[in-house]
Design a protein around this motif. Sequence first.
Motif, PDB file in Angstrom:
ATOM      1  N   LEU A 182      -0.706  13.166  71.261  1.00 24.43           N
ATOM      2  CA  LEU A 182      -0.627  14.217  70.249  1.00 24.43           C
ATOM      3  C   LEU A 182       0.423  13.944  69.176  1.00 24.43           C
ATOM      4  O   LEU A 182       0.346  14.503  68.079  1.00 24.43           O
ATOM      5  CB  LEU A 182      -0.322  15.567  70.907  1.00 24.43           C
ATOM      6  CG  LEU A 182      -1.425  16.221  71.731  1.00 24.43           C
ATOM      7  CD1 LEU A 182      -0.956  17.567  72.262  1.00 24.43           C
ATOM      8  CD2 LEU A 182      -2.685  16.406  70.901  1.00 24.43           C
ATOM      9  N   GLY A 183       1.421  13.141  69.500  1.00 22.16           N
ATOM     10  CA  GLY A 183       2.486  12.910  68.531  1.00 22.16           C
ATOM     11  C   GLY A 183       3.414  14.088  68.378  1.00 22.16           C
ATOM     12  O   GLY A 183       4.015  14.289  67.322  1.00 22.16           O
ATOM     13  N   LEU A 184       3.550  14.901  69.448  1.00 22.61           N
ATOM     14  CA  LEU A 184       4.456  16.045  69.459  1.00 22.61           C
ATOM     15  C   LEU A 184       5.468  15.844  70.576  1.00 22.61           C
ATOM     16  O   LEU A 184       5.107  15.490  71.705  1.00 22.61           O
ATOM     17  CB  LEU A 184       3.691  17.351  69.695  1.00 22.61           C
ATOM     18  CG  LEU A 184       2.837  17.884  68.551  1.00 22.61           C
ATOM     19  CD1 LEU A 184       1.924  18.994  69.045  1.00 22.61           C
ATOM     20  CD2 LEU A 184       3.730  18.410  67.417  1.00 22.61           C
ATOM     21  N   HIS A 185       6.744  16.106  70.264  1.00 21.01           N
ATOM     22  CA  HIS A 185       7.815  15.915  71.235  1.00 21.01           C
ATOM     23  C   HIS A 185       8.676  17.181  71.252  1.00 21.01           C
ATOM     24  O   HIS A 185       9.106  17.653  70.194  1.00 21.01           O
ATOM     25  CB  HIS A 185       8.674  14.705  70.871  1.00 21.01           C
ATOM     26  CG  HIS A 185       7.876  13.475  70.556  1.00 21.01           C
ATOM     27  ND1 HIS A 185       7.609  12.499  71.483  1.00 21.01           N
ATOM     28  CD2 HIS A 185       7.267  13.076  69.397  1.00 21.01           C
ATOM     29  CE1 HIS A 185       6.886  11.547  70.925  1.00 21.01           C
ATOM     30  NE2 HIS A 185       6.660  11.870  69.662  1.00 21.01           N
ATOM     31  N   VAL A 186       8.940  17.712  72.433  1.00 22.66           N
ATOM     32  CA  VAL A 186       9.707  18.950  72.577  1.00 22.66           C
ATOM     33  C   VAL A 186      11.028  18.622  73.260  1.00 22.66           C
ATOM     34  O   VAL A 186      11.048  18.042  74.349  1.00 22.66           O
ATOM     35  CB  VAL A 186       8.934  19.999  73.391  1.00 22.66           C
ATOM     36  CG1 VAL A 186       9.712  21.314  73.436  1.00 22.66           C
ATOM     37  CG2 VAL A 186       7.536  20.218  72.808  1.00 22.66           C
ATOM     38  N   VAL A 223       9.437  17.944  67.315  1.00 21.79           N
ATOM     39  CA  VAL A 223       9.336  16.947  66.255  1.00 21.79           C
ATOM     40  C   VAL A 223       8.035  16.162  66.408  1.00 21.79           C
ATOM     41  O   VAL A 223       7.552  15.956  67.526  1.00 21.79           O
ATOM     42  CB  VAL A 223      10.558  15.996  66.273  1.00 21.79           C
ATOM     43  CG1 VAL A 223      10.638  15.223  67.572  1.00 21.79           C
ATOM     44  CG2 VAL A 223      10.560  15.052  65.074  1.00 21.79           C
ATOM     45  N   THR A 224       7.462  15.743  65.291  1.00 21.74           N
ATOM     46  CA  THR A 224       6.232  14.952  65.309  1.00 21.74           C
ATOM     47  C   THR A 224       6.561  13.471  65.131  1.00 21.74           C
ATOM     48  O   THR A 224       7.686  13.100  64.770  1.00 21.74           O
ATOM     49  CB  THR A 224       5.274  15.377  64.182  1.00 21.74           C
ATOM     50  OG1 THR A 224       5.830  14.964  62.920  1.00 21.74           O
ATOM     51  CG2 THR A 224       5.057  16.881  64.183  1.00 21.74           C
ATOM     52  N   ASP A 252       5.737  11.795  62.769  1.00 20.24           N
ATOM     53  CA  ASP A 252       6.024  11.591  61.352  1.00 20.24           C
ATOM     54  C   ASP A 252       7.416  12.061  60.956  1.00 20.24           C
ATOM     55  O   ASP A 252       7.783  11.978  59.780  1.00 20.24           O
ATOM     56  CB  ASP A 252       4.994  12.327  60.487  1.00 20.24           C
ATOM     57  CG  ASP A 252       3.572  11.865  60.776  1.00 20.24           C
ATOM     58  OD1 ASP A 252       3.398  10.653  61.028  1.00 20.24           O
ATOM     59  OD2 ASP A 252       2.656  12.697  60.775  1.00 20.24           O
ATOM     60  N   GLY A 253       8.177  12.603  61.914  1.00 20.67           N
ATOM     61  CA  GLY A 253       9.521  13.070  61.617  1.00 20.67           C
ATOM     62  C   GLY A 253       9.599  14.492  61.104  1.00 20.67           C
ATOM     63  O   GLY A 253      10.678  14.960  60.723  1.00 20.67           O
ATOM     64  N   GLN A 254       8.464  15.221  61.067  1.00 25.07           N
ATOM     65  CA  GLN A 254       8.485  16.635  60.717  1.00 25.07           C
ATOM     66  C   GLN A 254       8.957  17.432  61.930  1.00 25.07           C
ATOM     67  O   GLN A 254       8.699  17.047  63.080  1.00 25.07           O
ATOM     68  CB  GLN A 254       7.099  17.103  60.278  1.00 25.07           C
ATOM     69  CG  GLN A 254       6.533  16.357  59.086  1.00 25.07           C
ATOM     70  CD  GLN A 254       7.368  16.537  57.841  1.00 25.07           C
ATOM     71  OE1 GLN A 254       7.687  17.653  57.440  1.00 25.07           O
ATOM     72  NE2 GLN A 254       7.757  15.422  57.229  1.00 25.07           N
ATOM     73  N   TRP A 255       9.608  18.574  61.701  1.00 24.49           N
ATOM     74  CA  TRP A 255      10.175  19.274  62.846  1.00 24.49           C
ATOM     75  C   TRP A 255      10.243  20.786  62.641  1.00 24.49           C
ATOM     76  O   TRP A 255      10.207  21.290  61.525  1.00 24.49           O
ATOM     77  CB  TRP A 255      11.581  18.748  63.162  1.00 24.49           C
ATOM     78  CG  TRP A 255      12.520  18.685  61.999  1.00 24.49           C
ATOM     79  CD1 TRP A 255      12.787  17.603  61.215  1.00 24.49           C
ATOM     80  CD2 TRP A 255      13.315  19.761  61.470  1.00 24.49           C
ATOM     81  NE1 TRP A 255      13.697  17.920  60.237  1.00 24.49           N
ATOM     82  CE2 TRP A 255      14.049  19.236  60.370  1.00 24.49           C
ATOM     83  CE3 TRP A 255      13.492  21.095  61.819  1.00 24.49           C
ATOM     84  CZ2 TRP A 255      14.927  20.024  59.625  1.00 24.49           C
ATOM     85  CZ3 TRP A 255      14.373  21.881  61.075  1.00 24.49           C
ATOM     86  CH2 TRP A 255      15.071  21.337  59.991  1.00 24.49           C
ATOM     87  N   THR A 256      10.353  21.467  63.763  1.00 23.21           N
ATOM     88  CA  THR A 256      10.638  22.904  63.818  1.00 23.21           C
ATOM     89  C   THR A 256      11.749  23.109  64.836  1.00 23.21           C
ATOM     90  O   THR A 256      11.738  22.482  65.899  1.00 23.21           O
ATOM     91  CB  THR A 256       9.403  23.709  64.250  1.00 23.21           C
ATOM     92  OG1 THR A 256       8.463  23.743  63.182  1.00 23.21           O
ATOM     93  CG2 THR A 256       9.770  25.140  64.596  1.00 23.21           C
ATOM     94  N   VAL A 257      12.691  23.973  64.504  1.00 24.87           N
ATOM     95  CA  VAL A 257      13.742  24.353  65.446  1.00 24.87           C
ATOM     96  C   VAL A 257      13.616  25.841  65.723  1.00 24.87           C
ATOM     97  O   VAL A 257      13.427  26.644  64.802  1.00 24.87           O
ATOM     98  CB  VAL A 257      15.148  24.036  64.900  1.00 24.87           C
ATOM     99  CG1 VAL A 257      16.226  24.670  65.778  1.00 24.87           C
ATOM    100  CG2 VAL A 257      15.358  22.539  64.827  1.00 24.87           C
ATOM    101  N   VAL A 258      13.684  26.206  66.992  1.00 24.13           N
ATOM    102  CA  VAL A 258      13.718  27.603  67.409  1.00 24.13           C
ATOM    103  C   VAL A 258      14.962  27.761  68.273  1.00 24.13           C
ATOM    104  O   VAL A 258      15.114  27.070  69.277  1.00 24.13           O
ATOM    105  CB  VAL A 258      12.463  27.997  68.212  1.00 24.13           C
ATOM    106  CG1 VAL A 258      12.558  29.449  68.656  1.00 24.13           C
ATOM    107  CG2 VAL A 258      11.202  27.779  67.385  1.00 24.13           C
ATOM    108  N   GLN A 259      15.863  28.636  67.859  1.00 29.10           N
ATOM    109  CA  GLN A 259      17.049  28.877  68.678  1.00 29.10           C
ATOM    110  C   GLN A 259      17.334  30.364  68.738  1.00 29.10           C
ATOM    111  O   GLN A 259      16.871  31.138  67.904  1.00 29.10           O
ATOM    112  CB  GLN A 259      18.243  28.079  68.176  1.00 29.10           C
ATOM    113  CG  GLN A 259      18.570  28.177  66.723  1.00 29.10           C
ATOM    114  CD  GLN A 259      19.619  27.136  66.326  1.00 29.10           C
ATOM    115  OE1 GLN A 259      19.941  26.212  67.050  1.00 29.10           O
ATOM    116  NE2 GLN A 259      20.177  27.304  65.146  1.00 29.10           N
ATOM    117  N   GLN A 260      18.101  30.749  69.749  1.00 32.52           N
ATOM    118  CA  GLN A 260      18.271  32.169  70.029  1.00 32.52           C
ATOM    119  C   GLN A 260      19.701  32.465  70.444  1.00 32.52           C
ATOM    120  O   GLN A 260      20.347  31.669  71.127  1.00 32.52           O
ATOM    121  CB  GLN A 260      17.312  32.591  71.142  1.00 32.52           C
ATOM    122  CG  GLN A 260      17.275  34.096  71.397  1.00 32.52           C
ATOM    123  CD  GLN A 260      16.003  34.498  72.117  1.00 32.52           C
ATOM    124  OE1 GLN A 260      14.932  34.544  71.512  1.00 32.52           O
ATOM    125  NE2 GLN A 260      16.100  34.768  73.400  1.00 32.52           N
ATOM    126  N   GLY A 261      20.181  33.613  70.001  1.00 32.31           N
ATOM    127  CA  GLY A 261      21.496  34.098  70.396  1.00 32.31           C
ATOM    128  C   GLY A 261      21.392  35.471  71.014  1.00 32.31           C
ATOM    129  O   GLY A 261      20.389  36.167  70.861  1.00 32.31           O
TER     130      GLY A 261
END
Length: 418
Positions: free
Chosen positions: A90-94, A151-152, A154-163
């Motif tokens: 898939l080219g997706l890394h968590v 991250v994919t 291709d180097g595209q990314w999403t960050v989800v963080q929580q406090g």
Amino acid sequence: MAQRSGSADLPLHHGRVPAWLGQRMARLGAVMAEAIVHHYGREEFLRRLAHPFWFQSFGAVMGMDWHSSGITTSVLGALKRGLNPMAGELGLHVCGGRGRHSRQTPAELVAIGDRIGIDGTALSRVSRLVAKVDSAAVQDGFDLYLHGFVVTDDGQWTVVQQGMNDATHVARRYHWLSEGLESFVDAPHAAIEGRGQGNIVNLADRRAAPARQAQLSLLEEFGPDRLAREVAVLERKPVVAAEPLLPHLNLPHHHDVRPDDVILRRLHGALAAAAERGPQDFAELLLVPGVGARTVKSLALVAEVIHGAPCRFADPARFSLAHGGKDRHPYPVPIKVYDKTIAVLKDAVSQAKLGNDEKIGAIQRLDAQARRLERDARGPSFQAFMAEERQRSHEYGGRSVFGEEPPTEILPVPRTVA
């Protein structure tokens, strides 16, 4: 320039996801991600994760507590377990997670970069920067405890963080998206979830650029000791600038799902689509043994999470009606239905990989039919729907953190129409 896309209050919940649910969440989350990537691409999956309303609905349809802060931890954990074994395909890394796992994110990103040939060192710097911005530049009373990085290749990314804010028993989730990001300190967030908790110091806002420069100038001219003395005698009088109104998802503290938590016409549309399309597209087309009307109802809600537009996720509680919740809210998780849902999706995605889109197309048609029917569809009242689910919970293999659901006396179910 990335913009905030909404906000929400997330009641703090403690406890663990039981293994029997966590394993299923990993399988369902992975196959839903596969379907999204098949139809819309990897970048679209990142956009979905960066949308706070969709993210909450995604967790709810997987059987997690529909309104709680725990959805963030459980969804990211499920995706990490479910997607990483398929990263080569898939080219997706968590990466990342809660607590000590969050601190391992930079090292994980460097290792991924070495393996697939992208700049993992630069990504690790991104990870540290976004954590610093949300913990130091945005001082809103929430202490970060979770950091997830997707991250994919291709180097595209999403960050989800929580406090969390222990004093108010509320969590806040922050969403970042690399698409369109030009600066880490000038309105970088794709979204921040959480209602305002009083005065907030947000030095990441583009309007704070003069303040950031003034701080550097004062520090250079006077030094930290004199500044500390001056600040001690100043009365703070914050000026609140106007900000465009954004959609706000107010997640309540009550555990049970109530009629006001659900857009009933959309539920009726899904039920009507399941009744109309089910015999044509599922019992005959998919040919998965044991798929019945109840499974098709769940698939209609799952299909909406895969294909629905952003405006469809204003009521994440509705998606908990697919597979219930681990704490028996809205009802115990129907294990038999859950497993059939996974089986149908896996079969459809597997066939699509071989070039046969007929089965995965059937799921997409189910969602389209629900949207067409919801304007005029009629169905049981919310109370009647819930009563039937609870009465038949044992039949569906109902299970919760309290154990397996025992059989109950079958009572007449009211059939009033809402």
